[in-house]
Motif scaffolding. Structure first.
Motif, PDB file in Angstrom:
ATOM      1  N   ARG A 154       4.846   5.473  -3.783  1.00 24.44           N
ATOM      2  CA  ARG A 154       6.047   5.040  -4.529  1.00 24.44           C
ATOM      3  C   ARG A 154       7.254   4.819  -3.622  1.00 24.44           C
ATOM      4  O   ARG A 154       8.390   5.110  -4.014  1.00 24.44           O
ATOM      5  CB  ARG A 154       6.425   6.053  -5.625  1.00 24.44           C
ATOM      6  CG  ARG A 154       5.315   6.406  -6.580  1.00 24.44           C
ATOM      7  CD  ARG A 154       5.191   5.407  -7.689  1.00 24.44           C
ATOM      8  NE  ARG A 154       3.793   5.309  -8.109  1.00 24.44           N
ATOM      9  CZ  ARG A 154       3.188   4.192  -8.515  1.00 24.44           C
ATOM     10  NH1 ARG A 154       3.843   3.058  -8.544  1.00 24.44           N
ATOM     11  NH2 ARG A 154       1.935   4.170  -8.881  1.00 24.44           N
ATOM     12  N   TYR A 203      -4.742  -4.625  -8.441  1.00 20.43           N
ATOM     13  CA  TYR A 203      -4.905  -3.678  -7.332  1.00 20.43           C
ATOM     14  C   TYR A 203      -3.604  -2.931  -7.076  1.00 20.43           C
ATOM     15  O   TYR A 203      -3.616  -1.733  -6.772  1.00 20.43           O
ATOM     16  CB  TYR A 203      -5.355  -4.431  -6.066  1.00 20.43           C
ATOM     17  CG  TYR A 203      -5.542  -3.532  -4.861  1.00 20.43           C
ATOM     18  CD1 TYR A 203      -6.735  -2.841  -4.662  1.00 20.43           C
ATOM     19  CD2 TYR A 203      -4.517  -3.370  -3.931  1.00 20.43           C
ATOM     20  CE1 TYR A 203      -6.910  -2.002  -3.570  1.00 20.43           C
ATOM     21  CE2 TYR A 203      -4.681  -2.532  -2.833  1.00 20.43           C
ATOM     22  CZ  TYR A 203      -5.873  -1.854  -2.658  1.00 20.43           C
ATOM     23  OH  TYR A 203      -6.037  -1.024  -1.571  1.00 20.43           O
ATOM     24  N   PHE A 204      -2.498  -3.642  -7.209  1.00 17.45           N
ATOM     25  CA  PHE A 204      -1.211  -2.983  -6.997  1.00 17.45           C
ATOM     26  C   PHE A 204      -0.599  -2.499  -8.326  1.00 17.45           C
ATOM     27  O   PHE A 204       0.606  -2.531  -8.530  1.00 17.45           O
ATOM     28  CB  PHE A 204      -0.262  -3.899  -6.217  1.00 17.45           C
ATOM     29  CG  PHE A 204      -0.684  -4.054  -4.785  1.00 17.45           C
ATOM     30  CD1 PHE A 204      -0.726  -2.957  -3.928  1.00 17.45           C
ATOM     31  CD2 PHE A 204      -1.096  -5.285  -4.282  1.00 17.45           C
ATOM     32  CE1 PHE A 204      -1.142  -3.090  -2.602  1.00 17.45           C
ATOM     33  CE2 PHE A 204      -1.513  -5.424  -2.962  1.00 17.45           C
ATOM     34  CZ  PHE A 204      -1.539  -4.316  -2.116  1.00 17.45           C
ATOM     35  N   ASP A 205      -1.493  -2.083  -9.215  1.00 12.40           N
ATOM     36  CA  ASP A 205      -1.133  -1.311 -10.415  1.00 12.40           C
ATOM     37  C   ASP A 205      -0.333  -2.053 -11.483  1.00 12.40           C
ATOM     38  O   ASP A 205       0.322  -1.426 -12.309  1.00 12.40           O
ATOM     39  CB  ASP A 205      -0.371  -0.018 -10.031  1.00 12.40           C
ATOM     40  CG  ASP A 205      -1.173   0.823  -9.049  1.00 12.40           C
ATOM     41  OD1 ASP A 205      -2.404   0.862  -9.193  1.00 12.40           O
ATOM     42  OD2 ASP A 205      -0.568   1.420  -8.138  1.00 12.40           O
ATOM     43  N   ARG A 252      -9.818  -7.308  -0.626  1.00 14.12           N
ATOM     44  CA  ARG A 252     -10.574  -6.088  -0.292  1.00 14.12           C
ATOM     45  C   ARG A 252     -12.067  -6.294  -0.580  1.00 14.12           C
ATOM     46  O   ARG A 252     -12.729  -5.411  -1.103  1.00 14.12           O
ATOM     47  CB  ARG A 252     -10.047  -4.865  -1.066  1.00 14.12           C
ATOM     48  CG  ARG A 252      -8.541  -4.680  -1.051  1.00 14.12           C
ATOM     49  CD  ARG A 252      -8.030  -4.171   0.282  1.00 14.12           C
ATOM     50  NE  ARG A 252      -6.629  -3.758   0.203  1.00 14.12           N
ATOM     51  CZ  ARG A 252      -5.601  -4.534   0.589  1.00 14.12           C
ATOM     52  NH1 ARG A 252      -5.806  -5.752   1.062  1.00 14.12           N
ATOM     53  NH2 ARG A 252      -4.365  -4.071   0.503  1.00 14.12           N
ATOM     54  N   ARG A 283       3.770   1.506  -1.298  1.00 13.73           N
ATOM     55  CA  ARG A 283       4.338   1.619  -2.640  1.00 13.73           C
ATOM     56  C   ARG A 283       3.290   2.165  -3.613  1.00 13.73           C
ATOM     57  O   ARG A 283       3.571   3.036  -4.426  1.00 13.73           O
ATOM     58  CB  ARG A 283       4.807   0.239  -3.105  1.00 13.73           C
ATOM     59  CG  ARG A 283       5.507   0.288  -4.428  1.00 13.73           C
ATOM     60  CD  ARG A 283       6.355  -0.949  -4.625  1.00 13.73           C
ATOM     61  NE  ARG A 283       5.728  -1.823  -5.607  1.00 13.73           N
ATOM     62  CZ  ARG A 283       6.245  -2.977  -6.008  1.00 13.73           C
ATOM     63  NH1 ARG A 283       7.367  -3.424  -5.460  1.00 13.73           N
ATOM     64  NH2 ARG A 283       5.651  -3.704  -6.905  1.00 13.73           N
ATOM     65  N   LYS A 284       2.060   1.635  -3.483  1.00  8.60           N
ATOM     66  CA  LYS A 284       0.974   2.067  -4.376  1.00  8.60           C
ATOM     67  C   LYS A 284       0.668   3.554  -4.179  1.00  8.60           C
ATOM     68  O   LYS A 284       0.509   4.304  -5.135  1.00  8.60           O
ATOM     69  CB  LYS A 284      -0.255   1.212  -4.068  1.00  8.60           C
ATOM     70  CG  LYS A 284      -1.511   1.500  -4.900  1.00  8.60           C
ATOM     71  CD  LYS A 284      -2.634   0.547  -4.440  1.00  8.60           C
ATOM     72  CE  LYS A 284      -4.014   0.988  -4.897  1.00  8.60           C
ATOM     73  NZ  LYS A 284      -4.412   0.440  -6.194  1.00  8.60           N
ATOM     74  N   GLU A 343       0.836  -1.206   0.000  1.00  7.74           N
ATOM     75  CA  GLU A 343       0.000   0.000   0.000  1.00  7.74           C
ATOM     76  C   GLU A 343       0.877   1.266   0.000  1.00  7.74           C
ATOM     77  O   GLU A 343       0.569   2.237  -0.681  1.00  7.74           O
ATOM     78  CB  GLU A 343      -0.939   0.018   1.225  1.00  7.74           C
ATOM     79  CG  GLU A 343      -2.140  -0.923   1.115  1.00  7.74           C
ATOM     80  CD  GLU A 343      -3.258  -0.401   0.199  1.00  7.74           C
ATOM     81  OE1 GLU A 343      -3.220   0.775  -0.224  1.00  7.74           O
ATOM     82  OE2 GLU A 343      -4.172  -1.192  -0.101  1.00  7.74           O
TER      83      GLU A 343
END
Lengths: 86, 459
Positions: free
Chosen positions: A55, B22-24, B78, A51-52, A49
């Motif tokens: 960064r 979710y983590f791009d 989630r 990192r998301k 989270e």
């Protein structure tokens, strides 16, 4: 971000990761694991989270720094001081 | 260039996809079949909706429980508990000649049944439970121990041992005759100590949530898109070649297609030690009734039956093994005030893939009718006879399992040898789903999450 901002951000992340936990009486000096039902997957999620959202890259060897609120904030302060609060 | 390509839009592939999207990550799920779900899917025929795969969700702990696989997967994806709308079972039975053990989502009930039917075994049972509770599912070192051996040391009545194996093998043993102790412990907890439940709308509700979540996070899903080859260069996966000729590039591939099936796709022509294909497959009959099963006196959610003292978990010589089976009535969950429109009875029995695979179309249709009757006639020895209330029927066979899952031999639980760490001979190709080692809907989802976390997120 200030120390208080970082703490608020960690609380927000914990709320997303563990929505069933009551965080109101969290003791900042005590390990998360001793107060909350968190497993290794949840600690990975704190890292992911961060990192998301910001960064920030945290190497696996440093995961242990995330044991309690106090240790987490202390560890993150130098990494997040230049990040703007949104 | 994708960060991760996932092969298969079953429960494990979708769950992994959600984690990564979710983590791009840029993620694409490739599904060969015309629909999602893999083994756990649904279809519509002659105006009726049918579920395939799912009888019940396992691991149903009370709302608010913070531990266990269900809580873990909700957190990781989630999702909220309300999304899945799980209703608990009314109660299920294991029936052998002269003995019936009832269980529901209150483990004490099961214990008291064992105390009543097997009074001399109750202390042994408690010792067994202690060992099962102590088993750490994140520690793989005990996986390979034989459950038969371990149970033989703890329980001295062979009938009780068979009565434990019958439901647990039916719900997840890829190995004939025996289970790994780890797998036995995980499944014992999932079914007896946690419990069974089902959403009123069935498996489509769960799939709908997973797909919506995945797409909402920017994930791509391509149906009718089979992978012809996994492209390998110098011990490293570079992408996939699709059956339609298109090439996609990826930094890594996570495959839920099964171990032998995935190995066959690799084009590095490297000799990979081949692994035995699973031999266990199922036929399943489905009957729509003009009455709720409870009106016929049938209250059991799931009935596991076996007509002799010894339970045989092996590939049958005949088209189907009708000595044992699982009867499921999706009506018999506690949906509150709601009732399903019609009654449904499903019966699952072991089946021989080679027989069903070798038939021409006309013969196949004929044998389906024949074995529908044999299976049902066998099952109504254990539940009220519902055959005079049937509106419509259908049946799946091992070849249907191949169509939905792509598993060689219609192997319902994949290969007997699992790859618990999900690694392969290539540094960026990983396995999730059935052949990684977890089965059932909850198990598959946990597998997808676990492998995504372990291999696809940390760089």
């Amino acid at each position: 971000m200030t120390t208080a901002d970082i703490k608020a951000e960690i609380l927000d992340i914990l709320e997303v990761i563990a929505p069933d936990e009551d965080l109101t009486n969290l003791d900042d000096a005590v390990n998360f694991r001793d107060q909350l039902e968190l497993d290794s997957m949840d600690f990975l999620d704190i890292v992911m989270e961060l990192r998301k959202r910001h960064r920030i890259q945290i190497p696996e060897d440093d995961y242990i720094q995330l044991a309690s609120m106090n240790s987490t904030v202390a560890f993150l302060e130098p990494l997040m001081k230049d990040i703007q609060k949104v | 260039m994708y960060d991760t390509i996932i092969i298969g839009a079953g429960m494990s592939g979708l769950a992994a996809g959600i984690r990564l999207a979710y983590f791009d990550q840029r993620v694409c799920i490739l599904e060969k079949h015309i629909t999602i779900g893999g083994l756990n899917s649904f279809y519509r025929m002659r105006g009726r909706d049918y579920d395939v795969g799912l009888h019940a969700l396992t691991n149903i702990t009370p709302k608010g429980t913070k531990r266990g696989p269900l809580a873990r997967l909700l957190k990781q994806l989630r999702l909220s508990r309300e999304d899945l709308q799980i209703s608990p079972q009314l109660g299920s039975d294991i029936v052998f000649p002269g003995v019936r053990l009832h269980f529901n989502n209150d483990f004490e009930r099961f214990r008291s049944e064992i105390a009543r039917e097997f009074p001399k075994q109750i202390d042994n049972f408690d010792r067994l439970v202690t060992q099962i509770v102590e088993y750490d599912d994140l520690d793989e070192t005990h996986q390979a121990v034989s459950a038969r051996e371990r149970l033989g040391e703890l329980i001295s009545d062979p009938l009780l041992v068979e009565m434990f194996f019958c439901p647990l093998m039916f719900y997840g043993s890829a190995r004939e005759h025996d289970m790994d102790w780890g797998q036995f412990s995980i499944m014992f907890r999932s079914i007896f100590m946690e419990g069974l439940g089902r959403p009123y709308a069935g498996v489509r509700l769960i799939l709908k949530h997973l797909v919506r979540k995945f797409r909402g996070l920017g994930g791509e899903l391509k149906l009718r898109t089979g992978v012809d080859r996994i492209k390998v260069d110098n011990g490293h996966v570079t992408g996939v070649l699709l059956e339609n000729g298109e090439e996609l590039q990826a930094r890594r591939v996570l495959s839920s297609a099964g171990w032998p099936e995935t190995m066959r796709m690799c084009d590095d022509s490297q000799l990979v030690v081949s692994r035995a294909t699973g031999r266990l497959s199922f036929c399943e009959t489905i009957a729509a009734l003009d009455v709720q099963p409870q009106a016929l006196g049938h209250r059991s959610t799931i009935t596991f039956y076996n007509d002799s003292e010894q339970f045989h978990w092996t590939k049958p010589d005949k088209p189907c093994d009708i000595r044992s089976g699982v009867i499921c009535s999706p009506n018999n969950f506690d949906y509150g005030d709601e009732l399903l429109d019609e009654g449904t009875m499903r019966i699952t029995a072991l089946a021989n893939f080679d027989f069903w695979n070798g038939l021409d179309e006309r013969k196949y249709a004929l044998e389906k009718l024949r074995w529908y009757d044999h299976i049902t006639a066998s099952a109504v020895r254990f539940v009220p006879d519902y055959r005079h209330r049937v509106l419509d029927t259908d049946m799946f066979t091992p070849t249907t399992v191949v169509r939905f899952t792509g598993h060689d031999g219609g192997a319902i639980y994949g290969t007997p040898d699992k790859q618990f760490d999900g690694r392969t001979h290539l540094d960026n190709l990983f396995i999730c789903g059935t052949d990684q080692g977890f089965v059932g809907i909850i198990g598959s989802i946990v597998s997808g999450i676990g492998m995504a976390n372990m291999h696809c997120l940390r760089d």
